[in-house]
Design a protein around this motif. Structure first.
Motif, mmCIF file in Angstrom:
data_model
loop_
_atom_site.group_PDB
_atom_site.id
_atom_site.type_symbol
_atom_site.label_atom_id
_atom_site.label_comp_id
_atom_site.label_asym_id
_atom_site.label_seq_id
_atom_site.Cartn_x
_atom_site.Cartn_y
_atom_site.Cartn_z
ATOM 1 N N HIS A 1 0.865 -1.187 0.000
ATOM 2 C CA HIS A 1 0.000 0.000 0.000
ATOM 3 C C HIS A 1 0.893 1.226 0.000
ATOM 4 C CE1 HIS A 1 -3.684 -2.158 0.280
ATOM 5 N NE2 HIS A 1 -3.126 -2.944 1.187
ATOM 6 N N LEU A 2 0.648 2.142 -0.915
ATOM 7 C CA LEU A 2 1.539 3.294 -1.103
ATOM 8 C C LEU A 2 0.928 4.550 -0.495
ATOM 9 C CD1 LEU A 2 2.399 2.676 -4.882
ATOM 10 C CD2 LEU A 2 3.748 1.980 -2.884
ATOM 11 N N THR A 3 1.820 5.520 -0.191
ATOM 12 C CA THR A 3 1.331 6.840 0.207
ATOM 13 C C THR A 3 1.868 7.873 -0.785
ATOM 14 O OG1 THR A 3 3.216 7.018 1.691
ATOM 15 C CG2 THR A 3 1.133 6.397 2.689
ATOM 16 N N ALA B 1 -2.108 5.459 -4.331
ATOM 17 C CA ALA B 1 -1.443 5.912 -3.108
ATOM 18 C C ALA B 1 -2.392 6.805 -2.316
ATOM 19 C CB ALA B 1 -0.175 6.678 -3.482
ATOM 20 N N GLU B 2 -2.338 6.677 -0.995
ATOM 21 C CA GLU B 2 -3.185 7.504 -0.117
ATOM 22 C C GLU B 2 -2.683 8.932 -0.153
ATOM 23 O OE1 GLU B 2 -6.091 6.995 1.300
ATOM 24 O OE2 GLU B 2 -5.730 4.874 0.824
ATOM 25 N N GLY B 3 -3.550 9.883 -0.522
ATOM 26 C CA GLY B 3 -3.180 11.294 -0.455
ATOM 27 C C GLY B 3 -2.935 11.891 -1.832
ATOM 28 N N ARG B 4 -2.394 13.119 -1.822
ATOM 29 C CA ARG B 4 -2.193 13.875 -3.075
ATOM 30 C C ARG B 4 -0.746 13.791 -3.535
ATOM 31 N NH1 ARG B 4 -4.666 19.720 -4.516
ATOM 32 N NH2 ARG B 4 -6.374 18.292 -4.972
ATOM 33 N N THR B 5 -0.559 13.264 -4.723
ATOM 34 C CA THR B 5 0.781 13.243 -5.327
ATOM 35 C C THR B 5 0.877 14.418 -6.295
ATOM 36 O OG1 THR B 5 1.084 10.862 -5.097
ATOM 37 C CG2 THR B 5 2.338 11.934 -6.845
ATOM 38 N N THR C 1 -7.844 5.506 -5.522
ATOM 39 C CA THR C 1 -9.113 5.360 -6.229
ATOM 40 C C THR C 1 -9.206 3.941 -6.767
ATOM 41 O OG1 THR C 1 -8.509 7.519 -7.131
ATOM 42 C CG2 THR C 1 -10.515 6.530 -7.969
ATOM 43 N N SER C 2 -10.397 3.340 -6.684
ATOM 44 C CA SER C 2 -10.591 2.045 -7.347
ATOM 45 C C SER C 2 -10.793 2.315 -8.826
ATOM 46 C CB SER C 2 -11.851 1.346 -6.852
ATOM 47 O OG SER C 2 -11.789 1.218 -5.483
#
Ligand code: S3P
Length: 435
Positions: A301-303, A329-333, A376-377
């Motif tokens: 699982h990425l962030t 990834a969780e959050g804003r890249t 997002t799925s």
């Protein structure tokens, strides 16, 4: 028109992959082999359209090359100024690297040659090469303001220059250094950030006097280049698709063996590790002056992360596949300072946004970058490659994690860099088919 069908999710990816030879190094090995005195052998040559076009162009200028069509070449070098005039325009197909590097080569020959390519290559700016070559006293005539192909290079004896390149581009740096080989004196290129350094490594290996000081690279003109053995490591940019697939597909573990680990190319590993990825490098060694090793990626699982500045030239061709990773990834890249992507095989900021949005990703383009909100799925999509191999392969990997059947149209462009991509992916368990 070739079409890929990809079914996801479900199939885990497990196993080992050997990716084909590095594209940048394959182009350069043929070119320097052609310009050296005596025989050069190349093993692991990338038998994909881009590099084959460069080799054919060298043949058209009088270089005997045996083995083209396979991975082992024998090149009978003609010497620095030993090329002959081609009987028709040199056709570099889709390859800007081939065209830009050969413009630098022709600049130092005793003839005039025209270089051309496919529709996409005819849209790409060649003024970035014409400008420094002009400073070296070499005339280049192309089409329109951006000097697009067909371009005619009026070869001669280039004058040595010190060139402050406005872009961190290995193609620009290499074209100037290759022209500098036939210049009487020292030719220097100063870059705004470090781009891939294969040309300077290989020039030194062939016997040229090369000096690298930070962002400055110089070569002494009129060296004695001697033919040699070259081994081409696996292409990191091709490996990147398998590494990200291994990270994103649940329960996966993928090892790519014998991959180039040149630090001017591998920022993606550092970025993914920063995102928390379980990605390990092992078995590090050196071949023909380049570091290589094996890389293993396991599902993680990425962030989110931020990528900009000097990191961009070290992961330029990996932005589309990193953007896909960022959707998971969780959050804003945030990816900044990547305006160069707009002048690749497609406008990659635009095409990456278009294809990933079609899968349901939250992605927006900025003039010089991307903003991606995750995770997002993804759902299946029918997307078009825009005749860009890296966009087609990114879409295929997205299909592995998207619900249902994905279709990637115009996927034949994959053969410009990775003809066996689909087979390699299927070998480790992916549900993917080419029609
Ligand atoms: C390459 C340099 C990069 C890269 C391209 C290959 C090379 O382009 O995107 O795929 O082999 O020199 P730029 O030099 O335009 O940055």
């Amino acid at each position: 028109m070739n079409v890929l069908q990809v079914y996801g999710p479900g199939a885990k990816l497990r196993g080992e992959v050997v990716v084909p030879g590095d594209k940048s190094i394959s182009h350069r090995a043929v070119i320097l082999g052609a310009l050296a005195e005596g025989a050069t052998t190349v093993s692991g040559f990338l038998t994909a359209e881009d590099c084959v076009k460069t080799a054919r162009a060298c043949q058209q200028m009088g270089v005997a090359i045996e083995g083209l069509g396979g991975t082992d070449l024998l090149i009978d070098g003609v010497g620095l100024r030993g090329l002959g005039p081609p009987d028709k325009p040199l056709d570099l197909g889709n390859s800007a690297t081939g065209m830009r590097l050969l413009m630098g080569v022709v600049a130092g020959q005793d003839f005039t040659a025209t270089l051309t390519g496919d529709e996409s290559l005819q849209r790409r700016p060649m003024d970035r090469i014409a400008e420094p070559l002009g400073k070296m006293g070499v005339e280049v005539v192309g089409q329109g303001q951006r000097c697009t192909a067909p371009v005619t290079v009026f070869g001669g004896i280039p004058q040595p220059i010190t060139y402050h390149s406005p872009v961190a581009s290995a193609q620009v740096k290499s074209a100037v250094l290759l022209a500098g080989l036939n210049a009487p004196g020292t030719t220097m290129v100063i870059e705004p950030a470090k781009s891939r350094d294969h040309t300077e490594r290989m020039l030194a290996a062939f016997g040229a006097q090369v000096d690298v000081q930070g962002l400055q690279v110089s070569v002494q003109g009129q060296p004695n280049l001697r033919g040699r053995e070259m081994v081409v490591p696996g292409d990191f940019s091709s490996a990147a698709f398998f590494l990200v697939a291994g990270l994103l597909v649940p329960d996966s573990e993928v090892t790519v063996r014998g991959v180039l680990l040149n630090p001017t190319r591998t920022a993606l590993i550092e970025i993914l590790q920063r995102m928390g990825a379980d990605i390990q490098v092992s078995n590090e060694r050196e071949v023909s002056g380049e570091p290589m090793g094996d890389i293993t990626a396991c599902h993680t699982h990425l962030t989110a992360t931020e990528v900009d500045g000097d990191e961009i030239p070290r992961m330029l061709d990996e932005v589309p596949i990193l953007a896909l990773a960022a959707t998971q990834a969780e959050g804003r890249t945030v990816i900044r300072d990547a305006g160069e992507l707009r002048v690749k095989e497609s406008d990659r900021l635009g095409t990456t946004t278009e294809i990933l949005s079609a899968f349901g990703a939250q992605i927006e383009q900025r003039p010089d970058g991307l903003i991606i909100d995750g995770s997002t799925s993804l759902h299946a999509a029918t997307v078009d490659s825009h005749h860009d191999h890296r966009i087609a392969m990114t879409a295929a990997v997205a299909g592995l994690i998207a619900e249902d059947r994905t279709i990637v149209q115009e996927s034949e462009c994959i053969r410009t860099s990775f003809p066996d991509f689909v087979d390699c992916l299927r070998d480790i368990g992916a549900d993917i088919y080419a029609e």
